[in-house]
Scaffold this motif. Structure first.
Motif, PDB file in Angstrom:
ATOM      1  N   VAL A  13      34.314  -7.093  -4.184  1.00  0.00           N
ATOM      2  CA  VAL A  13      33.724  -6.313  -5.275  1.00  0.00           C
ATOM      3  C   VAL A  13      32.389  -5.778  -4.768  1.00  0.00           C
ATOM      4  CG1 VAL A  13      32.866  -6.338  -7.635  1.00  0.00           C
ATOM      5  CG2 VAL A  13      34.854  -7.750  -7.013  1.00  0.00           C
ATOM      6  N   MET A  14      32.269  -4.460  -4.762  1.00  0.00           N
ATOM      7  CA  MET A  14      31.075  -3.827  -4.207  1.00  0.00           C
ATOM      8  C   MET A  14      30.399  -2.977  -5.276  1.00  0.00           C
ATOM      9  SD  MET A  14      30.735  -1.379  -0.847  1.00  0.00           S
ATOM     10  CE  MET A  14      31.301  -2.725   0.157  1.00  0.00           C
ATOM     11  N   GLU A  15      29.127  -3.223  -5.508  1.00  0.00           N
ATOM     12  CA  GLU A  15      28.335  -2.427  -6.423  1.00  0.00           C
ATOM     13  C   GLU A  15      27.608  -1.330  -5.640  1.00  0.00           C
ATOM     14  OE1 GLU A  15      25.697  -5.081  -8.380  1.00  0.00           O
ATOM     15  OE2 GLU A  15      27.285  -6.251  -9.364  1.00  0.00           O
ATOM     16  N   THR A  16      27.514  -0.150  -6.241  1.00  0.00           N
ATOM     17  CA  THR A  16      26.891   0.993  -5.573  1.00  0.00           C
ATOM     18  C   THR A  16      25.769   1.553  -6.439  1.00  0.00           C
ATOM     19  OG1 THR A  16      28.296   2.717  -6.561  1.00  0.00           O
ATOM     20  CG2 THR A  16      29.167   1.550  -4.642  1.00  0.00           C
ATOM     21  N   THR A  17      24.975   2.423  -5.842  1.00  0.00           N
ATOM     22  CA  THR A  17      23.916   3.119  -6.587  1.00  0.00           C
ATOM     23  C   THR A  17      24.419   4.416  -7.202  1.00  0.00           C
ATOM     24  OG1 THR A  17      23.217   4.175  -4.513  1.00  0.00           O
ATOM     25  CG2 THR A  17      22.069   2.154  -5.173  1.00  0.00           C
ATOM     26  N   SER A  18      25.701   4.673  -7.132  1.00  0.00           N
ATOM     27  CA  SER A  18      26.270   5.865  -7.753  1.00  0.00           C
ATOM     28  C   SER A  18      26.291   5.707  -9.265  1.00  0.00           C
ATOM     29  CB  SER A  18      27.682   6.111  -7.223  1.00  0.00           C
ATOM     30  OG  SER A  18      28.318   7.148  -7.945  1.00  0.00           O
ATOM     31  N   LEU A  19      26.076   6.815  -9.959  1.00  0.00           N
ATOM     32  CA  LEU A  19      26.134   6.800 -11.416  1.00  0.00           C
ATOM     33  C   LEU A  19      27.538   7.033 -11.941  1.00  0.00           C
ATOM     34  CD1 LEU A  19      22.889   8.840 -12.257  1.00  0.00           C
ATOM     35  CD2 LEU A  19      23.188   6.359 -12.092  1.00  0.00           C
ATOM     36  N   GLU A  20      28.466   7.378 -11.071  1.00  0.00           N
ATOM     37  CA  GLU A  20      29.841   7.636 -11.499  1.00  0.00           C
ATOM     38  C   GLU A  20      30.786   6.526 -11.047  1.00  0.00           C
ATOM     39  OE1 GLU A  20      31.036  11.509 -10.238  1.00  0.00           O
ATOM     40  OE2 GLU A  20      29.306  12.520 -11.123  1.00  0.00           O
ATOM     41  N   GLN A  21      30.717   6.142  -9.780  1.00  0.00           N
ATOM     42  CA  GLN A  21      31.530   5.028  -9.282  1.00  0.00           C
ATOM     43  C   GLN A  21      30.593   3.843  -9.038  1.00  0.00           C
ATOM     44  OE1 GLN A  21      31.583   8.050  -7.644  1.00  0.00           O
ATOM     45  NE2 GLN A  21      33.517   8.905  -8.372  1.00  0.00           N
ATOM     46  N   THR A  22      30.308   3.128 -10.085  1.00  0.00           N
ATOM     47  CA  THR A  22      29.329   2.036  -9.972  1.00  0.00           C
ATOM     48  C   THR A  22      29.894   0.818  -9.249  1.00  0.00           C
ATOM     49  OG1 THR A  22      29.998   1.236 -12.155  1.00  0.00           O
ATOM     50  CG2 THR A  22      28.132   2.764 -12.048  1.00  0.00           C
ATOM     51  N   THR A  23      31.226   0.627  -9.275  1.00  0.00           N
ATOM     52  CA  THR A  23      31.835  -0.566  -8.668  1.00  0.00           C
ATOM     53  C   THR A  23      33.088  -0.162  -7.905  1.00  0.00           C
ATOM     54  OG1 THR A  23      31.032  -1.933 -10.502  1.00  0.00           O
ATOM     55  CG2 THR A  23      32.738  -2.864  -9.089  1.00  0.00           C
ATOM     56  N   LEU A  24      33.244  -0.707  -6.700  1.00  0.00           N
ATOM     57  CA  LEU A  24      34.443  -0.520  -5.891  1.00  0.00           C
ATOM     58  C   LEU A  24      35.088  -1.884  -5.695  1.00  0.00           C
ATOM     59  CD1 LEU A  24      33.032   1.867  -3.116  1.00  0.00           C
ATOM     60  CD2 LEU A  24      34.201   2.499  -5.234  1.00  0.00           C
ATOM     61  N   LYS A  25      36.401  -1.953  -5.934  1.00  0.00           N
ATOM     62  CA  LYS A  25      37.120  -3.222  -5.853  1.00  0.00           C
ATOM     63  C   LYS A  25      38.276  -3.100  -4.875  1.00  0.00           C
ATOM     64  CE  LYS A  25      36.078  -4.565 -10.628  1.00  0.00           C
ATOM     65  NZ  LYS A  25      36.634  -4.999 -11.939  1.00  0.00           N
ATOM     66  N   TYR A  26      38.419  -4.141  -4.022  1.00  0.00           N
ATOM     67  CA  TYR A  26      39.501  -4.200  -3.042  1.00  0.00           C
ATOM     68  C   TYR A  26      40.150  -5.575  -3.153  1.00  0.00           C
ATOM     69  CZ  TYR A  26      36.700  -0.352  -1.229  1.00  0.00           C
ATOM     70  OH  TYR A  26      35.973   0.803  -1.102  1.00  0.00           O
ATOM     71  N   SER A  34      37.297   5.329  -0.070  1.00  0.00           N
ATOM     72  CA  SER A  34      36.938   5.665  -1.448  1.00  0.00           C
ATOM     73  C   SER A  34      35.941   6.821  -1.436  1.00  0.00           C
ATOM     74  CB  SER A  34      36.320   4.464  -2.171  1.00  0.00           C
ATOM     75  OG  SER A  34      37.200   3.355  -2.157  1.00  0.00           O
ATOM     76  N   THR A  35      36.086   7.719  -2.395  1.00  0.00           N
ATOM     77  CA  THR A  35      35.168   8.845  -2.537  1.00  0.00           C
ATOM     78  C   THR A  35      34.124   8.497  -3.587  1.00  0.00           C
ATOM     79  OG1 THR A  35      36.917  10.417  -1.940  1.00  0.00           O
ATOM     80  CG2 THR A  35      34.983  11.299  -3.056  1.00  0.00           C
ATOM     81  N   VAL A  36      32.882   8.488  -3.180  1.00  0.00           N
ATOM     82  CA  VAL A  36      31.780   8.093  -4.058  1.00  0.00           C
ATOM     83  C   VAL A  36      30.796   9.257  -4.137  1.00  0.00           C
ATOM     84  CG1 VAL A  36      29.974   6.403  -4.494  1.00  0.00           C
ATOM     85  CG2 VAL A  36      32.090   5.705  -3.345  1.00  0.00           C
TER      86      VAL A  36
END
Length: 326
Positions: A133-146, A155-157
């Protein structure tokens, strides 16, 4: 009473002198000699001019190649940020900055996560051993899960741009924050981020790093690329040159009272619409109303339109005075 033949004085014949050369022939001979001298001088000068032109072209091409390789090498180096000693168990995050949309204030990136050490399966390095589970500083894709046991895909962020205005084109600059924090199986793990730019219209420069625990954030300065600057400066100079050329030709036609010259009008009208096509070909597709428009495009269109109208208005009375042509 006539004189006897024996007493007549003998008539002496004057010697015939050759005709003197006229002044005109002398001038001709002098002019020919001067022409021969000038042509000889020109023969000695022209090869050097040709060599100078060839050398100038070679220098310009060499300078262009040096600029290209310098920009290419600067884009080929990836930026690395993250833990200095992450250990064998860490996540490696590859971020490819693909496209910058200055009007939408976003930068699109492709993110690929690769686990290392015990975080990966032995038979496949792209398959995590636990849920990522990866949290990002993006305002649209805040979390990426694998999920665990499944191969990780790209993944496109989309990250946000701030501190910049697109109306300042081509001198607009922006900032963006690219950051991640990851857990594997509910446990926080260290990260190593590798940034690589691939947008040909923009250049990225790292201006700051922030590390809190196992999270890493990088601040990037986004500006127009060198090739964009060169092309935009050339476009502005060409717009002014074309507009002033049309205005000068229009002034000469009006002053000489030559009437309406239809080929000249065709050239001026073609220039009017060619400037629009040149403006639309600006790199990066800037919206209307940028600094490029106010510095060159609007004025160039105005000058061309004024010159075209001036030729028609001042030339119509001259053409009317000639009357119908048979």
């Amino acid at each position: 009473m006539s004189t006897p033949p024996q007493r007549r004085a003998p008539q002496q014949r004057r010697p015939v002198r050759p005709p003197r050369p006229t002044a005109r022939s002398r001038v001709r001979i002098h002019a020919r000699a001067r022409a021969t001298t000038v042509s000889a001088v020109r023969r000695t000068v022209r090869p050097w001019r040709a060599y100078a032109v060839v050398v100038a072209i070679a220098l310009l091409v060499a300078a262009g190649l040096l600029l290209y390789f310098d920009e290419r090498s600067s884009r080929g180096h990836a930026q690395v940020a993250g833990a200095t000693a992450p250990g064998p168990d860490h996540l490696e995050v590859h971020v490819a900055l693909q496209r910058v949309d200055a009007a939408a204030q976003t930068v699109t990136a492709k993110v690929v996560v690769q686990p290392h050490g015990t975080l990966e399966l032995a038979d496949n390095p792209l398959v995590p051993s636990g849920d990522v589970v990866m949290e990002t500083t993006s305002l649209e894709q805040t979390t990426l899960k694998y999920p665990a046991g499944q191969q990780i895909g790209s993944s496109t962020v989309t990250f946000s741009l701030f501190d910049g205005r697109v109306s300042d084109y081509p001198f607009d600059r922006y900032n963006t924050v690219i950051g991640f924090r990851a857990t594997v199986g509910g446990r926080s793990v260290p990260l190593v981020i590798g940034l690589e730019e691939s947008d040909p219209f923009f250049a990225f420069r790292q201006t700051g790093k922030l590390a809190e625990g196992d999270g890493v954030a990088v601040t990037e300065r986004v500006s127009r690329s060198r090739s964009t600057f060169i092309l935009v400066w050339f476009m502005m100079a060409a717009m002014w040159a074309l507009a002033l050329a049309v205005l000068l030709a229009s002034r000469l036609i009006v002053r000489q009272r030559r009437g309406i010259i239809w080929p000249a009008l065709s050239w001026m009208a073609a220039t009017l619409f060619a400037l629009v096509g040149m403006r639309n070909a600006a790199p990066g597709n800037p919206p209307i109303g940028t600094l490029l428009d106010y510095a060159a495009f609007f004025w160039a269109e105005l000058l061309v339109a004024v010159g075209l109208t001036m030729v028609v208005v001042r030339g119509a009375p001259v053409e009317g005075a000639h009357g119908p042509r048979s």
